[in-house]
Design a protein around this motif. Sequence first.
Motif, PDB file in Angstrom:
ATOM      1  N   PRO A   1      -8.768   7.858   2.611  1.00 43.71           N
ATOM      2  CA  PRO A   1      -7.365   7.038   2.686  1.00 43.71           C
ATOM      3  C   PRO A   1      -6.272   7.765   2.206  1.00 43.71           C
ATOM      4  CG  PRO A   1      -9.583   6.214   1.605  1.00 43.71           C
ATOM      5  CD  PRO A   1     -10.017   7.650   1.831  1.00 43.71           C
ATOM      6  N   GLN A   2      -6.190   8.785   1.307  1.00 43.40           N
ATOM      7  CA  GLN A   2      -5.115   9.500   0.906  1.00 43.40           C
ATOM      8  C   GLN A   2      -4.404  10.088   2.045  1.00 43.40           C
ATOM      9  OE1 GLN A   2      -8.317   9.909  -0.506  1.00 43.40           O
ATOM     10  NE2 GLN A   2      -7.995   8.556  -2.407  1.00 43.40           N
ATOM     11  N   GLU A   3      -5.227  10.572   3.173  1.00 48.07           N
ATOM     12  CA  GLU A   3      -4.659  11.343   4.089  1.00 48.07           C
ATOM     13  C   GLU A   3      -3.899  10.464   5.051  1.00 48.07           C
ATOM     14  OE1 GLU A   3      -6.600  15.515   4.890  1.00 48.07           O
ATOM     15  OE2 GLU A   3      -7.721  14.034   5.684  1.00 48.07           O
ATOM     16  N   ILE A   4      -4.507   9.440   5.082  1.00 52.05           N
ATOM     17  CA  ILE A   4      -3.820   8.241   6.182  1.00 52.05           C
ATOM     18  C   ILE A   4      -2.910   7.245   5.423  1.00 52.05           C
ATOM     19  CG2 ILE A   4      -5.854   8.323   7.641  1.00 52.05           C
ATOM     20  CD1 ILE A   4      -6.422   5.271   6.653  1.00 52.05           C
ATOM     21  N   GLU A   5      -2.359   7.532   4.199  1.00 58.34           N
ATOM     22  CA  GLU A   5      -1.445   6.508   3.360  1.00 58.34           C
ATOM     23  C   GLU A   5      -0.080   6.514   4.348  1.00 58.34           C
ATOM     24  OE1 GLU A   5      -0.470   3.742   0.573  1.00 58.34           O
ATOM     25  OE2 GLU A   5      -2.525   4.781   0.975  1.00 58.34           O
ATOM     26  N   ASP A   6       0.258   7.603   4.563  1.00 57.27           N
ATOM     27  CA  ASP A   6       1.927   7.844   5.256  1.00 57.27           C
ATOM     28  C   ASP A   6       1.850   7.175   6.568  1.00 57.27           C
ATOM     29  OD1 ASP A   6       2.825   9.320   3.154  1.00 57.27           O
ATOM     30  OD2 ASP A   6       2.424  11.285   4.172  1.00 57.27           O
ATOM     31  N   THR A   7       0.300   7.339   7.684  1.00 64.57           N
ATOM     32  CA  THR A   7       0.303   6.770   8.465  1.00 64.57           C
ATOM     33  C   THR A   7       0.459   5.173   8.525  1.00 64.57           C
ATOM     34  OG1 THR A   7      -1.040   8.482   9.202  1.00 64.57           O
ATOM     35  CG2 THR A   7      -1.058   6.403  10.753  1.00 64.57           C
ATOM     36  N   LYS A   8      -0.466   4.762   7.461  1.00 59.61           N
ATOM     37  CA  LYS A   8      -0.598   3.113   7.050  1.00 59.61           C
ATOM     38  C   LYS A   8       1.003   2.630   6.926  1.00 59.61           C
ATOM     39  CE  LYS A   8      -1.660   1.805   2.948  1.00 59.61           C
ATOM     40  NZ  LYS A   8      -2.215   1.616   1.800  1.00 59.61           N
ATOM     41  N   ASN A   9       1.612   3.456   6.221  1.00 57.45           N
ATOM     42  CA  ASN A   9       2.934   3.004   5.761  1.00 57.45           C
ATOM     43  C   ASN A   9       4.078   3.047   7.062  1.00 57.45           C
ATOM     44  OD1 ASN A   9       2.475   2.730   2.898  1.00 57.45           O
ATOM     45  ND2 ASN A   9       2.839   4.757   2.439  1.00 57.45           N
ATOM     46  N   ILE A  10       3.664   3.850   7.960  1.00 53.76           N
ATOM     47  CA  ILE A  10       4.472   3.916   9.273  1.00 53.76           C
ATOM     48  C   ILE A  10       4.060   2.764   9.760  1.00 53.76           C
ATOM     49  CG2 ILE A  10       4.817   5.184  11.451  1.00 53.76           C
ATOM     50  CD1 ILE A  10       6.440   6.525   9.473  1.00 53.76           C
ATOM     51  N   LEU A  11       2.912   2.376  10.028  1.00 49.36           N
ATOM     52  CA  LEU A  11       2.572   1.284  10.880  1.00 49.36           C
ATOM     53  C   LEU A  11       2.479  -0.340  10.288  1.00 49.36           C
ATOM     54  CD1 LEU A  11      -0.621   2.904  12.603  1.00 49.36           C
ATOM     55  CD2 LEU A  11       1.470   2.575  13.480  1.00 49.36           C
ATOM     56  N   LYS A  12       2.792  -0.124   9.030  1.00 48.14           N
ATOM     57  CA  LYS A  12       2.955  -1.416   8.306  1.00 48.14           C
ATOM     58  C   LYS A  12       3.632  -2.668   9.037  1.00 48.14           C
ATOM     59  CE  LYS A  12       1.840  -2.607   3.607  1.00 48.14           C
ATOM     60  NZ  LYS A  12       1.795  -2.204   2.068  1.00 48.14           N
ATOM     61  N   PRO A  13       4.753  -2.510   9.395  1.00 47.98           N
ATOM     62  CA  PRO A  13       5.464  -3.618  10.188  1.00 47.98           C
ATOM     63  C   PRO A  13       4.791  -4.067  11.212  1.00 47.98           C
ATOM     64  CG  PRO A  13       6.946  -1.406   9.916  1.00 47.98           C
ATOM     65  CD  PRO A  13       5.496  -1.224   9.550  1.00 47.98           C
ATOM     66  N   ILE A  14       3.853  -3.091  12.071  1.00 50.15           N
ATOM     67  CA  ILE A  14       2.986  -3.836  13.129  1.00 50.15           C
ATOM     68  C   ILE A  14       1.804  -4.344  12.711  1.00 50.15           C
ATOM     69  CG2 ILE A  14       1.802  -2.983  15.097  1.00 50.15           C
ATOM     70  CD1 ILE A  14       3.569  -0.655  15.500  1.00 50.15           C
ATOM     71  N   LEU A  15       1.193  -3.630  11.320  1.00 49.19           N
ATOM     72  CA  LEU A  15      -0.123  -4.118  11.087  1.00 49.19           C
ATOM     73  C   LEU A  15       0.099  -5.610  10.105  1.00 49.19           C
ATOM     74  CD1 LEU A  15      -1.425  -0.721   9.693  1.00 49.19           C
ATOM     75  CD2 LEU A  15      -2.148  -2.045  11.813  1.00 49.19           C
ATOM     76  N   ASP A  16       1.133  -5.884   9.776  1.00 42.68           N
ATOM     77  CA  ASP A  16       1.315  -6.811   8.780  1.00 42.68           C
ATOM     78  C   ASP A  16       0.303  -7.049   7.783  1.00 42.68           C
ATOM     79  OD1 ASP A  16       3.313  -8.089  10.467  1.00 42.68           O
ATOM     80  OD2 ASP A  16       1.904  -9.077  11.911  1.00 42.68           O
ATOM     81  N   ASP A  17      -0.123  -8.031   7.262  1.00 46.24           N
ATOM     82  CA  ASP A  17      -1.272  -7.835   6.250  1.00 46.24           C
ATOM     83  C   ASP A  17      -2.552  -8.492   7.048  1.00 46.24           C
ATOM     84  OD1 ASP A  17       0.542  -7.879   4.346  1.00 46.24           O
ATOM     85  OD2 ASP A  17       1.070  -9.599   4.302  1.00 46.24           O
ATOM     86  N   ASN A  18      -2.732  -8.484   8.316  1.00 45.92           N
ATOM     87  CA  ASN A  18      -3.828  -8.852   8.940  1.00 45.92           C
ATOM     88  C   ASN A  18      -4.843  -7.728   9.424  1.00 45.92           C
ATOM     89  OD1 ASN A  18      -3.168 -11.642   8.567  1.00 45.92           O
ATOM     90  ND2 ASN A  18      -1.880 -11.289  10.331  1.00 45.92           N
ATOM     91  N   TYR A  19      -4.966  -6.586   8.273  1.00 44.44           N
ATOM     92  CA  TYR A  19      -5.626  -5.384   8.983  1.00 44.44           C
ATOM     93  C   TYR A  19      -6.502  -4.949   7.991  1.00 44.44           C
ATOM     94  CZ  TYR A  19      -3.057  -2.306   5.832  1.00 44.44           C
ATOM     95  OH  TYR A  19      -2.697  -1.841   4.549  1.00 44.44           O
ATOM     96  N   ASP A  20      -7.574  -4.208   8.562  1.00 45.21           N
ATOM     97  CA  ASP A  20      -8.433  -3.458   7.710  1.00 45.21           C
ATOM     98  C   ASP A  20      -8.577  -2.033   8.009  1.00 45.21           C
ATOM     99  OD1 ASP A  20      -9.694  -4.306   9.794  1.00 45.21           O
ATOM    100  OD2 ASP A  20     -11.796  -4.338   8.943  1.00 45.21           O
ATOM    101  N   ILE A  21      -8.994  -1.119   7.163  1.00 48.37           N
ATOM    102  CA  ILE A  21      -8.972   0.166   7.347  1.00 48.37           C
ATOM    103  C   ILE A  21     -10.614   0.541   7.848  1.00 48.37           C
ATOM    104  CG2 ILE A  21      -9.123   2.623   6.414  1.00 48.37           C
ATOM    105  CD1 ILE A  21      -6.734   1.707   4.568  1.00 48.37           C
ATOM    106  N   ILE A  22     -10.738   0.957   8.867  1.00 51.92           N
ATOM    107  CA  ILE A  22     -12.031   1.005   9.504  1.00 51.92           C
ATOM    108  C   ILE A  22     -12.477   2.786   9.768  1.00 51.92           C
ATOM    109  CG2 ILE A  22     -12.102  -1.158  10.585  1.00 51.92           C
ATOM    110  CD1 ILE A  22     -11.429   0.212  13.313  1.00 51.92           C
TER     111      ILE A  22
END
Length: 449
Positions: free
Chosen positions: A405-426
Amino acid sequence: MPEFIFISQAEGSIHINSDFNFSIFLSEFCDDTPISYGVKLAGISWGIDIFKINKNFKNKFQEYISNSSNGISPYAKKFYYESIRPLAEPEYVIIAFIKAHDQIPKNYISLVKDLLSLSLKEYNSSKTNDFRKCLENALRKLDPLLSSSVDIYLNYDLYDSYGQGKIGESDRNKRKCRFCGKTIEDGVKFSNKAHIIPEAFGNKKFICNEECDNCNHFFGENIETHLIKYFDFFRVFSQTKGKEGPLKIHFDNNNILSNRNIVNIPTDESSSNNMIYIVNKTASKTDSIDINNLSIPFKIKNIVEQNIYKSIIKMGINFLPPQYLSYFSETIKWLLGQKQSTELPLGFRRNNFSPSSPEPSLGLFIRSNDNFNLPFLIVSFHFYFTTFFLIAPFCSQDRRTFITPQEIEDTKNILKPILDDNYDIISLNSLNPIEYIINLNLKHTPKKQ
């Protein structure tokens, strides 16, 4: 090198990358001084010049082009013949040029085109001479979107499957398979249509020319079936049609789901196109059903989650621009089963229960800089309610594995406008077959009197 965008009322937009300063050049032919604006889009400043072109301007430009003694720039001549001369007469057009800045990435140009096109659309329809007001209105409409998504455009080049047809070499004799690397001379064939998005999702036209029949058969038999089974329930509800037409899916607990009339129940033609039919092969005519509280389970066995992952990354390799293929030699070995791993990057799954379109779509996010905190390639696959965002593993341009999860934190922040709040990390690491169960809960609602 500066970026210039030409926008006219009738001809659309043209993007010009050149050291030639069109703004200064065109001002020589104008009757009036160009109108200049400063615009800030998501923190990036732009200069915009508006030229009002009349017949006199066009005549002056033509006279200049005809006079060979001027040592005409090839950019100016090309611009005249392709963009100025075809304009109808009398036609009042606006030509806008953008003085771009060094920090502007390629994707940002398309956003500026959107801004100017939206401004001109309002300008044309509002009968106002105040272009600034139209520009400000367009900016208010677009800036929230740009502000939230600017990090994506600053870090990634985006590719979308919408409107795409055949990808790769059209001449079969010159084709080289993207996966096994073989050609016709090596004994492989390119006879089958290699659907980039499997045909089971309704895709007919989005094809990769550079996938040989052997690899196409391997992926179809061993990998893609798992992605298809994962979406079987939603393929029926989205009214997707397979090779033989409407679907009839047999689930592993004797339930059958279909979007065609498999029980010969009389229906009127207008409603039959949207009907879903559910049959249980072991049910008896005497079985009682509580229509006020009915839950129907649909079991899907033997799905290997890593094959879902492979299916989506394989689509991305099919769609990938050829200049990037050499970065994914280890990824391709993994897709072909020549490389094993149960430590793969984490991904994201977004669920949106108000689907805008039942059509499947594929997207590529290709990193455009050396920000090694981000993965080089993210592949997105959307169908019905669900969108997967998966990192292509084993890319030679990555410094991280993105398995924590730490290594994908920046990726999650980049994609957040697309992911909205309706996502889960898989995690789709598993090679063990699992069972999915989808419960369909039905509730009877009496008609209002």
